[in-house]
Enzyme design. Structure first.
Site, PDB file in Angstrom:
ATOM      1  N   LYS A 140      31.010 150.406  45.217  1.00 50.97           N
ATOM      2  CA  LYS A 140      31.415 151.613  44.490  1.00 50.97           C
ATOM      3  C   LYS A 140      31.269 152.887  45.311  1.00 50.97           C
ATOM      4  O   LYS A 140      31.933 153.875  45.033  1.00 50.97           O
ATOM      5  CB  LYS A 140      30.669 151.722  43.150  1.00 50.97           C
ATOM      6  CG  LYS A 140      31.040 150.579  42.192  1.00 50.97           C
ATOM      7  CD  LYS A 140      30.879 150.909  40.727  1.00 50.97           C
ATOM      8  CE  LYS A 140      31.461 149.761  39.896  1.00 50.97           C
ATOM      9  NZ  LYS A 140      31.465 149.951  38.479  1.00 50.97           N
TER      10      LYS A 140
ATOM     11  N   LYS B  75      37.012 140.149  40.895  1.00 47.82           N
ATOM     12  CA  LYS B  75      36.622 139.898  39.499  1.00 47.82           C
ATOM     13  C   LYS B  75      37.429 140.791  38.564  1.00 47.82           C
ATOM     14  O   LYS B  75      37.824 141.899  38.938  1.00 47.82           O
ATOM     15  CB  LYS B  75      35.111 140.086  39.293  1.00 47.82           C
ATOM     16  CG  LYS B  75      34.667 141.524  39.147  1.00 47.82           C
ATOM     17  CD  LYS B  75      33.296 141.651  38.485  1.00 47.82           C
ATOM     18  CE  LYS B  75      33.013 143.133  38.239  1.00 47.82           C
ATOM     19  NZ  LYS B  75      32.521 143.518  36.967  1.00 47.82           N
TER      20      LYS B  75
ATOM     21  N   LYS C 284      37.052 146.540  34.374  1.00 46.66           N
ATOM     22  CA  LYS C 284      37.575 147.593  33.502  1.00 46.66           C
ATOM     23  C   LYS C 284      38.272 148.666  34.313  1.00 46.66           C
ATOM     24  O   LYS C 284      39.166 149.340  33.830  1.00 46.66           O
ATOM     25  CB  LYS C 284      36.425 148.282  32.765  1.00 46.66           C
ATOM     26  CG  LYS C 284      35.685 147.434  31.779  1.00 46.66           C
ATOM     27  CD  LYS C 284      34.899 148.363  30.850  1.00 46.66           C
ATOM     28  CE  LYS C 284      33.686 147.672  30.283  1.00 46.66           C
ATOM     29  NZ  LYS C 284      32.447 148.049  31.003  1.00 46.66           N
TER      30      LYS C 284
HETATM   31  P1  ATP Z   1      33.552 147.845  35.794  1.00 44.38           P
HETATM   32  O1  ATP Z   1      34.521 146.827  36.258  1.00 44.38           O
HETATM   33  O2  ATP Z   1      34.175 149.105  35.315  1.00 44.38           O
HETATM   34  O3  ATP Z   1      32.395 148.038  36.733  1.00 44.38           O
HETATM   35  P2  ATP Z   1      32.673 145.778  34.106  1.00 44.38           P
HETATM   36  O4  ATP Z   1      33.934 145.194  33.648  1.00 44.38           O
HETATM   37  O5  ATP Z   1      31.906 145.079  35.203  1.00 44.38           O
HETATM   38  O6  ATP Z   1      32.898 147.266  34.486  1.00 44.38           O
HETATM   39  P3  ATP Z   1      30.214 146.121  32.569  1.00 44.38           P
HETATM   40  O7  ATP Z   1      29.980 146.978  31.411  1.00 44.38           O
HETATM   41  O8  ATP Z   1      29.615 146.579  33.844  1.00 44.38           O
HETATM   42  O9  ATP Z   1      31.770 145.915  32.801  1.00 44.38           O
HETATM   43  O10 ATP Z   1      29.755 144.650  32.229  1.00 44.38           O
HETATM   44  C1  ATP Z   1      29.404 144.172  30.963  1.00 44.38           C
HETATM   45  C2  ATP Z   1      29.058 142.698  31.063  1.00 44.38           C
HETATM   46  O11 ATP Z   1      30.232 141.943  31.375  1.00 44.38           O
HETATM   47  C3  ATP Z   1      28.049 142.361  32.164  1.00 44.38           C
HETATM   48  O12 ATP Z   1      27.171 141.362  31.689  1.00 44.38           O
HETATM   49  C4  ATP Z   1      28.891 141.824  33.280  1.00 44.38           C
HETATM   50  O13 ATP Z   1      28.189 140.935  34.109  1.00 44.38           O
HETATM   51  C5  ATP Z   1      29.979 141.111  32.498  1.00 44.38           C
HETATM   52  N1  ATP Z   1      31.224 141.007  33.272  1.00 44.38           N
HETATM   53  C6  ATP Z   1      31.910 142.027  33.826  1.00 44.38           C
HETATM   54  N2  ATP Z   1      33.019 141.593  34.436  1.00 44.38           N
HETATM   55  C7  ATP Z   1      33.032 140.238  34.268  1.00 44.38           C
HETATM   56  C8  ATP Z   1      33.933 139.196  34.674  1.00 44.38           C
HETATM   57  N3  ATP Z   1      35.031 139.474  35.363  1.00 44.38           N
HETATM   58  N4  ATP Z   1      33.654 137.926  34.299  1.00 44.38           N
HETATM   59  C9  ATP Z   1      32.546 137.637  33.592  1.00 44.38           C
HETATM   60  N5  ATP Z   1      31.648 138.567  33.187  1.00 44.38           N
HETATM   61  C10 ATP Z   1      31.881 139.857  33.517  1.00 44.38           C
END
Ligand code: ATP
Ligand code: LTN
Length: 329
Positions: free
Chosen positions: A112, A194, A197
């Site tokens: 990041k 991965k 969001k």
């Molecule tokens: P960003 O991509 O904006 O950093 P994020 O999608 O990783 O956000 P978070 O709020 O950081 O979202 O994560 C919430 C939960 O979802 C955490 O437990 C994280 O490990 C899980 N998570 C996030 N992305 C994935 C994914 N692609 N597959 C499985 N679990 C995920």
């Protein structure tokens, strides 16, 4: 003894099926037999710039989705991180017990900040605030996706370090809980990354609130490969394997059964069926979300959650401050 479960989701945009399959489904299941605390981690969301109005909306979106996927506020504590001042307070104490070297090794920070010298200090300290979230509630189990493994390890290291210095029962040393399937859902347009969001291309993800036509478009355009064989092989066939995983977890069908069912069929057939599976699974979630999102009930749940969370947080901080010799009493 009942175990305490803690986890959090950032209010940084639309929750996607990666968040759902990797984390939220665990949150719901762990409610049976455990005492669960589920947080909307808004202070983590300001580690990168965020418009205030959007943040406020996103906080209530996550809260409503927590309820919509099946978190029961009568059983679990649901609250917003910044409503409980103990998170920031404990984070400072933990910052004084973590090292710049170990934080520099966190891959999320490296990704990041991308070596940017003007990356905010909060982005660097992000994992310490996360450790504070977890340790503040004497949490035993932390259900998260695979991308959080390094942060959970750091939390354990900090807890053990403090316990060695200030007494072995200062903190409960927590354990991460990761799923075998669904712990890392990949981007639909680029199965090497991965699902996230924050990715620029919205077709890279399926958000829980997407409508049927967006779900269809994202799945039908998902990147695959050219050998035409439907087989679970994440290393050599990451795109198809990701679609099979999504299918398997949503439908509750083992991967091996899917491989048999679709043997000899084209990718188009698999994708079309997957569109139906995902659409059917998300429709009731979207309906419950609509019912609760603008209700007074939601605000009441968060207020009640903050009070219950605060009561636990105050006890932990009292203990920790005593151990450290902080305060006038
Ligand atoms: P960003 O991509 O904006 O950093 P994020 O999608 O990783 O956000 P978070 O709020 O950081 O979202 O994560 C919430 C939960 O979802 C955490 O437990 C994280 O490990 C899980 N998570 C996030 N992305 C994935 C994914 N692609 N597959 C499985 N679990 C995920
Ligand atoms: N860093 C996590 C969100 C998060 C979290 C937590 C998860 C913040 N505090 C405490 C579990 C426990 C992420 O998903 N990016």
């Amino acid at each position: 003894m009942t175990k305490r479960v803690f986890s959090g989701v950032q209010p940084t945009g639309n929750i996607h099926i990666g968040n759902y399959l990797g984390a939220l489904t665990q949150f719901v299941r762990l409610q049976d037999g455990n005492e669960c605390v589920y947080c909307i981690v808004d202070m983590h969301a300001i580690t990168l710039p965020k418009a205030p109005e959007e943040l406020r909306d996103n906080i209530l979106d996550v809260a409503a989705l927590y309820i919509a996927v099946g978190i029961d506020p009568a059983r679990s504590i649901v609250f917003v991180q910044s409503d409980v001042p103990g998170h920031a307070e404990l984070a400072w104490i933990l910052m004084c017990n973590s090292y710049t070297g170990e934080l520099s090794r966190m891959t999320q920070f490296k990704d990041k900040s991308r070596g940017n010298e003007s990356a905010p200090t909060g982005l660097f300290a992000y994992p310490v605030l996360m450790a504070a979230d977890i340790l503040l509630y004497d949490s035993d189990i932390v259900p998260v996706g695979n991308d959080q493994k390094q942060h959970i390890e750091l939390t354990r290291d900090i807890a053990i370090r403090v316990n060695n210095k200030y007494g072995s029962d200062t903190f409960v040393v927590p354990e991460g809980r990761f799923l075998k399937e669904g712990a890392r859902i990949m981007s639909l347009d680029d199965p090497a990354a991965k699902m996230s969001k924050s990715a620029a291309n919205s077709l890279s993800r399926i958000s829980l609130l997407d409508d049927a036509s967006k779900i269809k478009k994202a799945i039908m355009r998902a990147a695959t490969d050219s050998d035409g064989e439907i087989r679970f092989d994440p290393e050599n066939k990451p795109g198809i394997s990701n679609l099979l995983t999504i299918y398997s977890v949503f439908a509750g069908t083992p991967l091996a059964d899917l491989e048999k069912t679709y043997a000899g069929q084209g990718y188009g057939t698999l994708k079309k069926d997957l569109v139906d599976v995902v659409t059917d699974a998300l429709t009731p979630i979207k309906q419950s979300y609509e019912e609760v999102r603008h209700s007074e009930e939601l605000l009441r749940i968060l207020k009640d959650g903050a009070e219950r969370a605060n009561a636990i947080s105050e006890q932990t901080l009292k203990r920790v401050k005593e151990r450290f010799g902080l305060g006038s009493r």
